[in-house]
Design a protein around this motif. Structure first.
Motif, PDB file in Angstrom:
ATOM      1  N   TYR A 109       0.845  -1.187   0.000  1.00  0.00           N
ATOM      2  CA  TYR A 109       0.000   0.000   0.000  1.00  0.00           C
ATOM      3  C   TYR A 109       0.881   1.237   0.000  1.00  0.00           C
ATOM      4  O   TYR A 109       1.957   1.259   0.593  1.00  0.00           O
ATOM      5  CB  TYR A 109      -0.912   0.002   1.223  1.00  0.00           C
ATOM      6  CG  TYR A 109      -2.067  -0.978   1.146  1.00  0.00           C
ATOM      7  CD1 TYR A 109      -1.857  -2.345   1.305  1.00  0.00           C
ATOM      8  CD2 TYR A 109      -3.370  -0.546   0.920  1.00  0.00           C
ATOM      9  CE1 TYR A 109      -2.903  -3.245   1.239  1.00  0.00           C
ATOM     10  CE2 TYR A 109      -4.429  -1.434   0.862  1.00  0.00           C
ATOM     11  CZ  TYR A 109      -4.189  -2.778   1.022  1.00  0.00           C
ATOM     12  OH  TYR A 109      -5.238  -3.669   0.963  1.00  0.00           O
ATOM     13  N   ASP A 110       0.372   2.269  -0.620  1.00  0.00           N
ATOM     14  CA  ASP A 110       1.164   3.495  -0.739  1.00  0.00           C
ATOM     15  C   ASP A 110       1.173   4.326   0.533  1.00  0.00           C
ATOM     16  O   ASP A 110       2.153   5.011   0.821  1.00  0.00           O
ATOM     17  CB  ASP A 110       0.633   4.356  -1.895  1.00  0.00           C
ATOM     18  CG  ASP A 110       0.971   3.775  -3.256  1.00  0.00           C
ATOM     19  OD1 ASP A 110       0.154   3.935  -4.186  1.00  0.00           O
ATOM     20  OD2 ASP A 110       2.051   3.170  -3.389  1.00  0.00           O
ATOM     21  N   TYR A 111       0.072   4.309   1.276  1.00  0.00           N
ATOM     22  CA  TYR A 111      -0.065   5.209   2.413  1.00  0.00           C
ATOM     23  C   TYR A 111      -0.447   4.420   3.662  1.00  0.00           C
ATOM     24  O   TYR A 111      -1.336   3.584   3.626  1.00  0.00           O
ATOM     25  CB  TYR A 111      -1.133   6.271   2.121  1.00  0.00           C
ATOM     26  CG  TYR A 111      -0.901   6.994   0.818  1.00  0.00           C
ATOM     27  CD1 TYR A 111      -1.674   6.706  -0.302  1.00  0.00           C
ATOM     28  CD2 TYR A 111       0.107   7.956   0.704  1.00  0.00           C
ATOM     29  CE1 TYR A 111      -1.455   7.353  -1.508  1.00  0.00           C
ATOM     30  CE2 TYR A 111       0.330   8.602  -0.500  1.00  0.00           C
ATOM     31  CZ  TYR A 111      -0.443   8.294  -1.603  1.00  0.00           C
ATOM     32  OH  TYR A 111      -0.215   8.934  -2.788  1.00  0.00           O
ATOM     33  N   TRP A 112       0.228   4.752   4.742  1.00  0.00           N
ATOM     34  CA  TRP A 112       0.023   4.048   6.010  1.00  0.00           C
ATOM     35  C   TRP A 112      -0.196   5.044   7.139  1.00  0.00           C
ATOM     36  O   TRP A 112       0.411   6.121   7.169  1.00  0.00           O
ATOM     37  CB  TRP A 112       1.249   3.191   6.346  1.00  0.00           C
ATOM     38  CG  TRP A 112       1.439   2.038   5.424  1.00  0.00           C
ATOM     39  CD1 TRP A 112       2.039   2.061   4.194  1.00  0.00           C
ATOM     40  CD2 TRP A 112       1.024   0.686   5.645  1.00  0.00           C
ATOM     41  NE1 TRP A 112       2.018   0.803   3.636  1.00  0.00           N
ATOM     42  CE2 TRP A 112       1.406  -0.059   4.513  1.00  0.00           C
ATOM     43  CE3 TRP A 112       0.364   0.027   6.692  1.00  0.00           C
ATOM     44  CZ2 TRP A 112       1.148  -1.432   4.400  1.00  0.00           C
ATOM     45  CZ3 TRP A 112       0.117  -1.325   6.577  1.00  0.00           C
ATOM     46  CH2 TRP A 112       0.516  -2.042   5.434  1.00  0.00           C
ATOM     47  N   GLY A 113      -1.051   4.635   8.092  1.00  0.00           N
ATOM     48  CA  GLY A 113      -1.216   5.433   9.285  1.00  0.00           C
ATOM     49  C   GLY A 113      -0.167   5.074  10.324  1.00  0.00           C
ATOM     50  O   GLY A 113       0.669   4.183  10.103  1.00  0.00           O
ATOM     51  N   GLN A 114      -0.225   5.766  11.449  1.00  0.00           N
ATOM     52  CA  GLN A 114       0.751   5.548  12.520  1.00  0.00           C
ATOM     53  C   GLN A 114       0.386   4.364  13.406  1.00  0.00           C
ATOM     54  O   GLN A 114       1.224   3.895  14.173  1.00  0.00           O
ATOM     55  CB  GLN A 114       0.858   6.811  13.375  1.00  0.00           C
ATOM     56  CG  GLN A 114       1.478   7.981  12.633  1.00  0.00           C
ATOM     57  CD  GLN A 114       2.886   7.686  12.186  1.00  0.00           C
ATOM     58  OE1 GLN A 114       3.734   7.275  12.972  1.00  0.00           O
ATOM     59  NE2 GLN A 114       3.158   7.878  10.902  1.00  0.00           N
ATOM     60  N   GLY A 115      -0.832   3.900  13.308  1.00  0.00           N
ATOM     61  CA  GLY A 115      -1.238   2.752  14.090  1.00  0.00           C
ATOM     62  C   GLY A 115      -1.984   3.128  15.354  1.00  0.00           C
ATOM     63  O   GLY A 115      -1.803   4.217  15.910  1.00  0.00           O
ATOM     64  N   THR A 116      -2.820   2.212  15.816  1.00  0.00           N
ATOM     65  CA  THR A 116      -3.541   2.391  17.068  1.00  0.00           C
ATOM     66  C   THR A 116      -3.490   1.072  17.833  1.00  0.00           C
ATOM     67  O   THR A 116      -3.648  -0.001  17.260  1.00  0.00           O
ATOM     68  CB  THR A 116      -4.995   2.845  16.811  1.00  0.00           C
ATOM     69  OG1 THR A 116      -5.641   3.109  18.057  1.00  0.00           O
ATOM     70  CG2 THR A 116      -5.804   1.800  16.048  1.00  0.00           C
ATOM     71  N   GLN A 117      -3.229   1.178  19.140  1.00  0.00           N
ATOM     72  CA  GLN A 117      -3.026  -0.020  19.949  1.00  0.00           C
ATOM     73  C   GLN A 117      -4.373  -0.619  20.350  1.00  0.00           C
ATOM     74  O   GLN A 117      -5.274   0.090  20.832  1.00  0.00           O
ATOM     75  CB  GLN A 117      -2.225   0.325  21.204  1.00  0.00           C
ATOM     76  CG  GLN A 117      -2.042  -0.832  22.169  1.00  0.00           C
ATOM     77  CD  GLN A 117      -1.101  -1.894  21.643  1.00  0.00           C
ATOM     78  OE1 GLN A 117      -0.029  -1.580  21.102  1.00  0.00           O
ATOM     79  NE2 GLN A 117      -1.475  -3.159  21.772  1.00  0.00           N
ATOM     80  N   VAL A 118      -4.477  -1.921  20.172  1.00  0.00           N
ATOM     81  CA  VAL A 118      -5.623  -2.684  20.664  1.00  0.00           C
ATOM     82  C   VAL A 118      -5.086  -3.738  21.621  1.00  0.00           C
ATOM     83  O   VAL A 118      -4.214  -4.536  21.250  1.00  0.00           O
ATOM     84  CB  VAL A 118      -6.400  -3.355  19.511  1.00  0.00           C
ATOM     85  CG1 VAL A 118      -7.457  -4.305  20.067  1.00  0.00           C
ATOM     86  CG2 VAL A 118      -7.040  -2.299  18.619  1.00  0.00           C
ATOM     87  N   THR A 119      -5.592  -3.718  22.844  1.00  0.00           N
ATOM     88  CA  THR A 119      -5.169  -4.688  23.847  1.00  0.00           C
ATOM     89  C   THR A 119      -6.391  -5.427  24.364  1.00  0.00           C
ATOM     90  O   THR A 119      -7.350  -4.796  24.820  1.00  0.00           O
ATOM     91  CB  THR A 119      -4.444  -4.000  25.012  1.00  0.00           C
ATOM     92  OG1 THR A 119      -3.318  -3.268  24.501  1.00  0.00           O
ATOM     93  CG2 THR A 119      -3.960  -5.025  26.021  1.00  0.00           C
ATOM     94  N   VAL A 120      -6.337  -6.750  24.285  1.00  0.00           N
ATOM     95  CA  VAL A 120      -7.445  -7.579  24.740  1.00  0.00           C
ATOM     96  C   VAL A 120      -6.970  -8.379  25.947  1.00  0.00           C
ATOM     97  O   VAL A 120      -6.036  -9.186  25.841  1.00  0.00           O
ATOM     98  CB  VAL A 120      -7.931  -8.534  23.635  1.00  0.00           C
ATOM     99  CG1 VAL A 120      -9.160  -9.309  24.110  1.00  0.00           C
ATOM    100  CG2 VAL A 120      -8.260  -7.749  22.365  1.00  0.00           C
TER     101      VAL A 120
END
Length: 122
Positions: A109-120
């Motif tokens: 993919y050309d464009y990426w976000g910074q990410g978001t943490q998911v903790t279960v």
């Protein structure tokens, strides 16, 4: 140029739900296929789910089929990831990506976000 921003991550108990959002800026954002990937500690980034520009025929990894649903609102240039029946193994940083240059499940993919943490938690 497309700017991608994820939101909605957090801490949830096993069996719970979360909805992630991915806002893509740019006049051509609605024409891009968009995907979600995740990376757990010590593991490689892996494909979760993706959707074409028209919103039909989304594609998901076997590990999340029946639990995660991807959708998009082109009027808002936003993609959503509804995650239900979450498991501790879903814990990861979730990344949104726009503009696939290959198959939807490939991380080309050309464009990426910074990410978001998911903790279960168990």
């Amino acid at each position: 140029q497309v700017h991608v921003v994820e939101s909605g991550g957090g801490l949830v108990q096993a069996g719970g739900s979360l909805r992630l959002s991915c806002a893509a800026s740019g006049s051509t954002a609605s024409s891009y296929a968009m995907g979600w990937f995740r990376q757990a500690p010590g593991k490689e980034r892996e494909f979760v789910t993706a959707i074409g520009w028209s919103g039909v025929s989304p594609y998901s990894a076997d590990s999340v089929k029946g639990r995660f649903t991807i959708s998009r609102d082109n009027a808002e240039n936003t993609v959503y990831l509804q995650m239900n029946s979450l498991k501790p193994e879903d814990t990861a940083v979730y990344y949104c990506a726009a503009g696939s240059r290959g198959r939807l499940w490939e991380d080309k993919y050309d464009y990426w976000g910074q990410g978001t943490q998911v903790t279960v938690s168990s």
